[in-house]
Design a protein around this motif. Structure first.
Motif, PDB file in Angstrom:
ATOM      1  N   THR A  38       0.782  -1.104  -0.067  1.00  0.00           N
ATOM      2  CA  THR A  38       0.017   0.007   0.138  1.00  0.00           C
ATOM      3  C   THR A  38       0.971   1.213  -0.102  1.00  0.00           C
ATOM      4  OG1 THR A  38      -1.770  -1.119   1.255  1.00  0.00           O
ATOM      5  CG2 THR A  38      -1.673   1.352   1.343  1.00  0.00           C
ATOM      6  N   HIS A  39       0.710   1.950  -1.020  1.00  0.00           N
ATOM      7  CA  HIS A  39       1.572   3.293  -1.265  1.00  0.00           C
ATOM      8  C   HIS A  39       0.706   4.599  -1.850  1.00  0.00           C
ATOM      9  CE1 HIS A  39       5.679   5.300  -2.071  1.00  0.00           C
ATOM     10  NE2 HIS A  39       4.706   6.118  -1.629  1.00  0.00           N
ATOM     11  N   VAL A  40       0.039   5.353  -0.961  1.00  0.00           N
ATOM     12  CA  VAL A  40      -0.897   6.374  -1.486  1.00  0.00           C
ATOM     13  C   VAL A  40      -0.104   7.552  -1.020  1.00  0.00           C
ATOM     14  CG1 VAL A  40      -3.157   7.182  -0.699  1.00  0.00           C
ATOM     15  CG2 VAL A  40      -2.686   4.704  -0.989  1.00  0.00           C
ATOM     16  N   LEU A  41      -0.495   8.609  -2.090  1.00  0.00           N
ATOM     17  CA  LEU A  41      -0.042   9.939  -1.695  1.00  0.00           C
ATOM     18  C   LEU A  41      -1.197  10.987  -1.358  1.00  0.00           C
ATOM     19  CD1 LEU A  41       2.318  10.281  -4.870  1.00  0.00           C
ATOM     20  CD2 LEU A  41       3.068   9.727  -2.482  1.00  0.00           C
ATOM     21  N   VAL A  42      -1.363  11.553  -0.090  1.00  0.00           N
ATOM     22  CA  VAL A  42      -2.185  12.606   0.228  1.00  0.00           C
ATOM     23  C   VAL A  42      -1.520  13.830  -0.104  1.00  0.00           C
ATOM     24  CG1 VAL A  42      -3.531  13.381   2.037  1.00  0.00           C
ATOM     25  CG2 VAL A  42      -2.829  10.801   1.884  1.00  0.00           C
ATOM     26  N   VAL A  43      -2.372  14.541  -1.071  1.00  0.00           N
ATOM     27  CA  VAL A  43      -2.065  15.828  -1.290  1.00  0.00           C
ATOM     28  C   VAL A  43      -3.013  16.850  -1.360  1.00  0.00           C
ATOM     29  CG1 VAL A  43      -0.569  14.921  -3.195  1.00  0.00           C
ATOM     30  CG2 VAL A  43      -2.495  15.819  -3.718  1.00  0.00           C
ATOM     31  N   PRO A  44      -2.572  18.236  -0.800  1.00  0.00           N
ATOM     32  CA  PRO A  44      -3.446  19.190  -0.502  1.00  0.00           C
ATOM     33  C   PRO A  44      -3.879  19.701  -2.063  1.00  0.00           C
ATOM     34  CG  PRO A  44      -1.271  20.049  -0.273  1.00  0.00           C
ATOM     35  CD  PRO A  44      -1.178  18.678  -0.317  1.00  0.00           C
ATOM     36  N   VAL A  69      -3.258  14.846   7.276  1.00  0.00           N
ATOM     37  CA  VAL A  69      -3.096  13.508   8.157  1.00  0.00           C
ATOM     38  C   VAL A  69      -4.230  12.802   8.676  1.00  0.00           C
ATOM     39  CG1 VAL A  69      -2.242  13.082  10.821  1.00  0.00           C
ATOM     40  CG2 VAL A  69      -1.193  14.929   9.468  1.00  0.00           C
ATOM     41  N   ALA A  70      -5.567  13.315   8.945  1.00  0.00           N
ATOM     42  CA  ALA A  70      -6.808  12.741   8.844  1.00  0.00           C
ATOM     43  C   ALA A  70      -6.942  11.861   7.696  1.00  0.00           C
ATOM     44  CB  ALA A  70      -7.858  13.751   9.435  1.00  0.00           C
ATOM     45  N   LEU A  71      -6.989  12.345   6.706  1.00  0.00           N
ATOM     46  CA  LEU A  71      -7.093  11.557   5.409  1.00  0.00           C
ATOM     47  C   LEU A  71      -6.125  10.426   5.282  1.00  0.00           C
ATOM     48  CD1 LEU A  71      -8.757  10.916   2.764  1.00  0.00           C
ATOM     49  CD2 LEU A  71      -7.232  12.601   1.557  1.00  0.00           C
ATOM     50  N   ALA A  72      -5.010  10.580   5.582  1.00  0.00           N
ATOM     51  CA  ALA A  72      -3.795   9.459   5.618  1.00  0.00           C
ATOM     52  C   ALA A  72      -4.505   8.497   6.512  1.00  0.00           C
ATOM     53  CB  ALA A  72      -2.406   9.901   6.021  1.00  0.00           C
ATOM     54  N   ALA A  73      -5.091   8.639   7.645  1.00  0.00           N
ATOM     55  CA  ALA A  73      -5.164   7.620   8.707  1.00  0.00           C
ATOM     56  C   ALA A  73      -6.403   7.016   7.931  1.00  0.00           C
ATOM     57  CB  ALA A  73      -5.760   8.269  10.037  1.00  0.00           C
ATOM     58  N   ALA A  83      -5.469   4.577   5.460  1.00  0.00           N
ATOM     59  CA  ALA A  83      -4.952   3.463   5.930  1.00  0.00           C
ATOM     60  C   ALA A  83      -5.920   2.418   6.469  1.00  0.00           C
ATOM     61  CB  ALA A  83      -4.039   3.723   7.024  1.00  0.00           C
ATOM     62  N   ASP A  84      -6.874   3.010   7.320  1.00  0.00           N
ATOM     63  CA  ASP A  84      -8.036   2.106   7.782  1.00  0.00           C
ATOM     64  C   ASP A  84      -8.881   1.569   6.640  1.00  0.00           C
ATOM     65  OD1 ASP A  84      -9.568   1.376  10.072  1.00  0.00           O
ATOM     66  OD2 ASP A  84     -11.311   2.598   9.295  1.00  0.00           O
ATOM     67  N   ASP A  85      -9.137   2.554   5.465  1.00  0.00           N
ATOM     68  CA  ASP A  85      -9.946   1.892   4.455  1.00  0.00           C
ATOM     69  C   ASP A  85      -9.211   0.651   4.028  1.00  0.00           C
ATOM     70  OD1 ASP A  85     -11.960   3.473   5.043  1.00  0.00           O
ATOM     71  OD2 ASP A  85     -11.502   4.669   3.155  1.00  0.00           O
ATOM     72  N   ALA A  86      -7.784   0.651   4.002  1.00  0.00           N
ATOM     73  CA  ALA A  86      -7.030  -0.442   3.152  1.00  0.00           C
ATOM     74  C   ALA A  86      -6.724  -1.479   4.209  1.00  0.00           C
ATOM     75  CB  ALA A  86      -5.608   0.062   2.933  1.00  0.00           C
ATOM     76  N   GLY A  87      -7.159  -1.526   5.614  1.00  0.00           N
ATOM     77  CA  GLY A  87      -7.020  -2.460   6.511  1.00  0.00           C
ATOM     78  C   GLY A  87      -5.913  -2.627   7.008  1.00  0.00           C
ATOM     79  N   LEU A  88      -5.092  -1.735   7.127  1.00  0.00           N
ATOM     80  CA  LEU A  88      -3.608  -1.643   7.543  1.00  0.00           C
ATOM     81  C   LEU A  88      -3.834  -1.806   9.028  1.00  0.00           C
ATOM     82  CD1 LEU A  88      -1.965   0.814   5.158  1.00  0.00           C
ATOM     83  CD2 LEU A  88      -1.954  -1.741   5.103  1.00  0.00           C
ATOM     84  N   GLY A 126       2.139   0.946   3.896  1.00  0.00           N
ATOM     85  CA  GLY A 126       2.070  -0.191   4.779  1.00  0.00           C
ATOM     86  C   GLY A 126       1.549  -1.417   4.072  1.00  0.00           C
ATOM     87  N   GLY A 127       1.106  -2.507   4.474  1.00  0.00           N
ATOM     88  CA  GLY A 127       0.969  -3.824   3.943  1.00  0.00           C
ATOM     89  C   GLY A 127       2.045  -4.817   4.141  1.00  0.00           C
ATOM     90  N   ARG A 128       2.992  -4.404   4.671  1.00  0.00           N
ATOM     91  CA  ARG A 128       4.104  -5.249   5.271  1.00  0.00           C
ATOM     92  C   ARG A 128       4.749  -4.649   6.448  1.00  0.00           C
ATOM     93  NH1 ARG A 128       7.497  -3.157   0.645  1.00  0.00           N
ATOM     94  NH2 ARG A 128       8.886  -2.107   1.606  1.00  0.00           N
ATOM     95  N   THR A 129       5.499  -5.659   7.207  1.00  0.00           N
ATOM     96  CA  THR A 129       6.348  -5.240   8.198  1.00  0.00           C
ATOM     97  C   THR A 129       7.396  -4.129   7.975  1.00  0.00           C
ATOM     98  OG1 THR A 129       5.996  -7.131   9.416  1.00  0.00           O
ATOM     99  CG2 THR A 129       7.568  -5.940  10.092  1.00  0.00           C
ATOM    100  N   LEU A 130       7.279  -2.941   8.238  1.00  0.00           N
ATOM    101  CA  LEU A 130       8.108  -2.097   7.846  1.00  0.00           C
ATOM    102  C   LEU A 130       9.359  -1.695   8.857  1.00  0.00           C
ATOM    103  CD1 LEU A 130       5.534   0.769   6.964  1.00  0.00           C
ATOM    104  CD2 LEU A 130       6.880  -0.664   5.218  1.00  0.00           C
ATOM    105  N   SER A 131      10.542  -1.823   8.514  1.00  0.00           N
ATOM    106  CA  SER A 131      11.774  -1.787   9.396  1.00  0.00           C
ATOM    107  C   SER A 131      12.104  -0.591   9.518  1.00  0.00           C
ATOM    108  CB  SER A 131      12.970  -2.522   8.721  1.00  0.00           C
ATOM    109  OG  SER A 131      13.383  -2.209   7.548  1.00  0.00           O
TER     110      SER A 131
END
Length: 117
Positions: free
Chosen positions: A42-48, A70-74, A77-82, A108-113
């Motif tokens: 999952t790699h999404v861009l949030v732009v004004p 920031v709220a849209l980013a959250a 992520a929630d909509d993607a089930g992360l 997201g979508g995998r363990t991030l180090s």
């Protein structure tokens, strides 16, 4: 070389609908769409919706719009089930910002180090 604005800015053109994007969410102030070169499942861009060069400039101009991003980013992520996600904002060419329109990467979508790499 000056930073692009309006018609010259890639993200402004996406927001205006002049360029295609896979939109996954939107809010009053922001648009969220999939990155064309994802660095995570999952790699999404949030732009004004309005052009500002980076998130620090957005925070100075309108803290409400930064909070909206920031709220849209959250929500994305929630909509993607992360179960967890990372937000990244590169500020300036030295930090590898390549499009000089404020944006958050939602990863997201995998363990991030840490550190990323």
């Amino acid at each position: 070389m000056s930073e692009p604005t309006g018609e010259d800015c890639l993200f402004c053109r996406i927001v205006a609908g002049a360029l295609p994007a896979q939109v996954v969410g939107e809010s009053r102030h922001c648009l969220a769409f999939r990155d064309i070169d994802p660095a995570a499942p999952t790699h999404v861009l949030v732009v004004p919706r309005r052009h500002v060069p980076d998130l620090a400039s957005l925070a100075a101009a309108s803290p409400d719009e930064l909070a909206d991003a920031v709220a849209l980013a959250a929500r994305v992520a929630d909509d993607a089930g992360l179960p967890g996600y990372r937000t990244v904002a590169n500020t300036g060419a030295a930090a590898q910002q390549s499009v000089f329109h404020a944006h958050l990467h939602v990863l997201g979508g995998r363990t991030l180090s840490w550190p990323p790499g």
